[in-house]
Write a protein that holds these residues in place. Structure first.
Motif, PDB file in Angstrom:
ATOM      1  N   GLN A 152      -6.846  20.309   4.794  1.00 27.14           N
ATOM      2  CA  GLN A 152      -5.711  19.377   4.792  1.00 27.14           C
ATOM      3  C   GLN A 152      -5.888  18.231   5.799  1.00 27.14           C
ATOM      4  O   GLN A 152      -5.060  17.317   5.848  1.00 27.14           O
ATOM      5  N   LEU A 153      -6.944  18.300   6.595  1.00 26.38           N
ATOM      6  CA  LEU A 153      -7.114  17.334   7.687  1.00 26.38           C
ATOM      7  C   LEU A 153      -7.215  15.892   7.189  1.00 26.38           C
ATOM      8  O   LEU A 153      -6.511  14.996   7.674  1.00 26.38           O
ATOM      9  N   SER A 154      -8.110  15.672   6.223  1.00 30.90           N
ATOM     10  CA  SER A 154      -8.281  14.297   5.725  1.00 30.90           C
ATOM     11  C   SER A 154      -7.007  13.787   5.057  1.00 30.90           C
ATOM     12  O   SER A 154      -6.668  12.605   5.151  1.00 30.90           O
ATOM     13  N   LEU A 155      -6.259  14.699   4.413  1.00 29.26           N
ATOM     14  CA  LEU A 155      -5.005  14.318   3.761  1.00 29.26           C
ATOM     15  C   LEU A 155      -3.945  13.957   4.805  1.00 29.26           C
ATOM     16  O   LEU A 155      -3.194  12.998   4.643  1.00 29.26           O
ATOM     17  N   ALA A 156      -3.916  14.735   5.898  1.00 32.80           N
ATOM     18  CA  ALA A 156      -2.943  14.492   6.967  1.00 32.80           C
ATOM     19  C   ALA A 156      -3.207  13.160   7.673  1.00 32.80           C
ATOM     20  O   ALA A 156      -2.277  12.417   8.003  1.00 32.80           O
ATOM     21  N   ILE A 157      -4.478  12.891   7.895  1.00 31.66           N
ATOM     22  CA  ILE A 157      -4.847  11.641   8.568  1.00 31.66           C
ATOM     23  C   ILE A 157      -4.694  10.463   7.607  1.00 31.66           C
ATOM     24  O   ILE A 157      -4.179   9.415   7.978  1.00 31.66           O
TER      25      ILE A 157
ATOM     26  N   LYS B 218      -6.296   7.839   4.369  1.00 32.50           N
ATOM     27  CA  LYS B 218      -7.371   6.859   4.278  1.00 32.50           C
ATOM     28  C   LYS B 218      -7.251   5.852   5.416  1.00 32.50           C
ATOM     29  O   LYS B 218      -6.196   5.224   5.598  1.00 32.50           O
ATOM     30  N   GLU B 219      -8.301   5.741   6.197  1.00 31.81           N
ATOM     31  CA  GLU B 219      -8.340   4.839   7.355  1.00 31.81           C
ATOM     32  C   GLU B 219      -7.174   5.114   8.322  1.00 31.81           C
ATOM     33  O   GLU B 219      -6.675   4.214   8.999  1.00 31.81           O
ATOM     34  N   GLY B 220      -6.730   6.387   8.342  1.00 33.67           N
ATOM     35  CA  GLY B 220      -5.686   6.797   9.285  1.00 33.67           C
ATOM     36  C   GLY B 220      -4.275   6.370   8.906  1.00 33.67           C
ATOM     37  O   GLY B 220      -3.349   6.469   9.716  1.00 33.67           O
ATOM     38  N   GLN B 221      -4.102   5.953   7.652  1.00 31.87           N
ATOM     39  CA  GLN B 221      -2.804   5.397   7.259  1.00 31.87           C
ATOM     40  C   GLN B 221      -1.676   6.409   7.290  1.00 31.87           C
ATOM     41  O   GLN B 221      -0.562   6.115   7.752  1.00 31.87           O
ATOM     42  N   ASN B 222      -1.919   7.633   6.838  1.00 32.21           N
ATOM     43  CA  ASN B 222      -0.839   8.607   6.742  1.00 32.21           C
ATOM     44  C   ASN B 222      -0.275   8.969   8.118  1.00 32.21           C
ATOM     45  O   ASN B 222       0.943   8.976   8.322  1.00 32.21           O
ATOM     46  N   VAL B 223      -1.145   9.242   9.051  1.00 31.80           N
ATOM     47  CA  VAL B 223      -0.676   9.602  10.394  1.00 31.80           C
ATOM     48  C   VAL B 223      -0.087   8.383  11.106  1.00 31.80           C
ATOM     49  O   VAL B 223       0.857   8.502  11.897  1.00 31.80           O
ATOM     50  N   ARG B 224      -0.640   7.222  10.823  1.00 29.95           N
ATOM     51  CA  ARG B 224      -0.120   5.988  11.437  1.00 29.95           C
ATOM     52  C   ARG B 224       1.322   5.731  10.986  1.00 29.95           C
ATOM     53  O   ARG B 224       2.195   5.411  11.799  1.00 29.95           O
ATOM     54  N   LEU B 225       1.570   5.868   9.684  1.00 26.36           N
ATOM     55  CA  LEU B 225       2.923   5.669   9.160  1.00 26.36           C
ATOM     56  C   LEU B 225       3.872   6.761   9.648  1.00 26.36           C
ATOM     57  O   LEU B 225       5.045   6.497   9.917  1.00 26.36           O
TER      58      LEU B 225
ATOM     59  N   SER C 184       0.822  -1.202   0.000  1.00 25.85           N
ATOM     60  CA  SER C 184       0.000   0.000   0.000  1.00 25.85           C
ATOM     61  C   SER C 184       0.859   1.257   0.000  1.00 25.85           C
ATOM     62  O   SER C 184       0.867   2.020  -0.961  1.00 25.85           O
ATOM     63  N   ARG C 185       1.634   1.437   1.112  1.00 23.03           N
ATOM     64  CA  ARG C 185       2.360   2.699   1.233  1.00 23.03           C
ATOM     65  C   ARG C 185       3.577   2.563   2.146  1.00 23.03           C
ATOM     66  O   ARG C 185       3.550   1.830   3.126  1.00 23.03           O
ATOM     67  N   THR C 186       4.611   3.318   1.810  1.00 21.49           N
ATOM     68  CA  THR C 186       5.845   3.357   2.607  1.00 21.49           C
ATOM     69  C   THR C 186       6.271   4.804   2.774  1.00 21.49           C
ATOM     70  O   THR C 186       6.135   5.612   1.854  1.00 21.49           O
TER      71      THR C 186
END
Length: 355
Positions: free
Chosen positions: A313-318, A320-327, A232-234
Motif C-alpha cells: 500500500q506504500l506507493s498508493l499512500a504516497i 504519484k510524485e507524492g501527490q496523495n500524501v501531499r494533498l 489532477s486531484r482534489t
C-alpha cells in the motif's frame, strides 16, 4: 432645453436608478462652468437654475450688499440694492439675471455631456453593486475570446477575466463554451467593475458540491476542508452531525451521479471524498484514502504524524510524485511521514539496538 428633454431625462433617471436631485444639481453646476467658459465671466458668484418642468434655464449674477463697493463684479451698494427691491439690507445677496440670449444651445450641449457621464457612472455602480454580492460565489459564463493568455468570459452584464494562474493546466477554452466559474474578486475601477474568476480555486469545488448535494446546501452535511491540485486531484473532507446521514454517501449520490457530475464539469479531475473526524489519528488515516492504513502515531506539539501502511500500500499512500500524501497533509493540516510495515519494523529494530 425643453419639456421633451426634461421628460426624457426623468425617464432615464427612473430607468437607471439615478438620484434625480443629484443629476439636476450636477447639470446646474456644469452650466455654471459652461457660462463662465463661453461668456468670459470672471464672476465667481454665479448661479444657474433649471426649471424641472419646462427645462427653462436662468443665469443669475450674485452680489453682496455692502456700504462701499471694492469689487463691482461681486458687490453692490445698499442704495443700488434698495432701488432693485427696498427689502434688501446690508449683508444680503442680490441676484441679477444675466442669462445670455443664445445660452440654450450651450446649455443643451453641456447638459447632454453631464447626463451621458452620469448614466455611465450610474451603470458602472449598479453593475459593481450587483457583482460584489457574487464575490466568492459560482456563476456560469460563456467564453468569448482569448488574449495574451487571458480568457475573457461573458457573465451577462460584464466580461470577466480568467487569468493564466486561474486556468486549469491543459484545459481548453473554446469560443462559446459554457463554464462554471468561481468569483475570486470584484474590483471597482475607474473603468467600472472588474471581475476576476477562477477554475483552479478550491472554492469552486465547494460551490459545485453545494449545487449538486442538497444536504450540503441545507447544512446537514458540512464541508470541513478541501485540498486541490487543479486538473489532477482534489480531496474533500465532509461530516454530518446527524448520525442518520451518511456524509460521504450523500456527496457521492445514487450510483455516484452527484460526484460524477462535478468530475465531468472539471474534465475528469479525480475527487476523493473523505470522512472528517475530530480524532486526528482517524482523520489522517481517512485522508490517505484509497490507501489502507495500519496505524497512525501523532505528535500534538509538532502537529506531525507517523503513518504505517502495508508494504503493497506504500506507493498508493504516497501517490504519484507524492501527490496523495501531499494533498492529505494539506487537507488535515498535519505533517505526515509514511512508512511501510517492513520499513517501520526495520526502524524499530534500529531504535532497539541503539538503546
Amino acid at each position: 432645453m425643453n419639456e421633451e428633454f426634461i421628460e426624457s431625462l426623468k425617464e432615464i433617471v427612473k430607468e437607471k436608478g439615478i438620484d434625480e436631485d443629484l443629476i439636476f444639481s450636477t447639470i446646474e453646476d456644469a452650466l455654471v462652468l459652461a457660462y463662465k467658459k463661453n461668456y468670459g465671466s470672471n464672476n465667481s458668484n454665479v448661479r444657474v437654475e433649471m426649471n424641472r418642468v419646462t427645462g427653462d434655464i436662468h443665469v443669475y449674477s450674485q452680489r453682496d450688499v455692502v456700504e462701499e463697493v471694492e469689487d463691482p463684479i461681486c458687490q453692490i451698494t445698499t442704495k443700488e440694492a434698495k432701488e432693485i427691491d427696498p427689502k434688501y439690507q446690508l449683508g444680503d445677496i442680490v441676484e441679477l439675471e444675466v442669462t445670455p440670449k443664445k445660452f440654450g444651445r450651450v446649455a443643451a450641449q453641456s447638459a447632454k455631456q453631464v447626463v451621458i457621464q452620469r448614466i455611465k457612472e450610474a451603470e458602472r455602480n449598479i453593475i459593481y453593486n450587483e457583482f460584489i454580492t457574487k464575490e466568492f460565489d459560482i456563476m456560469t459564463g460563456t467564453v468569448i475570446r482569448k488574449d495574451r493568455g487571458n480568457v475573457f468570459v461573458n457573465l451577462g452584464k460584464i466580461e470577466a477575466i480568467l487569468t493564466p494562474n486561474e486556468q486549469i493546466l491543459g484545459e481548453q477554452y473554446n469560443f462559446n463554451e459554457k463554464l462554471k466559474l468561481y468569483i475570486v474578486e470584484v474590483k471597482n475601477t475607474t473603468k467600472g467593475a472588474q471581475v476576476v474568476v477562477s477554475r483552479t480555486h478550491p472554492g469552486l469545488i465547494k460551490r459545485l458540491f453545494e449545487l449538486e448535494v442538497p444536504e450540503i446546501y441545507d447544512g446537514t452535511v458540512e464541508i470541513k476542508s478541501i485540498s486541490r491540485e487543479a486538473g489532477s486531484r482534489t480531496k474533500i473532507a465532509v461530516y454530518s452531525n446527524d448520525e442518520n446521514i451518511d456524509a460521504m454517501g450523500a456527496c457521492v449520490g445514487p450510483k455516484g451521479i452527484r460526484v460524477q457530475n462535478i468530475v465531468n464539469e472539471l474534465n475528469n479531475e479525480k475527487i476523493d471524498i473523505i470522512k472528517w473526524s475530530k480524532l486526528p489519528e482517524e482523520y489522517i488515516s481517512n485522508s490517505l484514502s484509497p490507501a489502507k492504513v495500519i496505524s497512525v502515531e501523532v505528535d500534538e506539539d509538532n502537529k506531525s504524524a507517523k503513518v504505517v501502511v502495508k508494504d503493497d500500500q506504500l506507493s498508493l499512500a504516497i501517490g504519484k510524485e507524492g501527490q496523495n500524501v501531499r494533498l492529505a497533509a494539506k487537507l488535515t493540516g498535519w505533517k505526515i511521514d509514511i512508512k511501510s510495515e517492513s520499513q517501520a519494523m526495520e526502524q524499530q529494530e534500529i531504535d532497539v539496538n541503539e538503546e
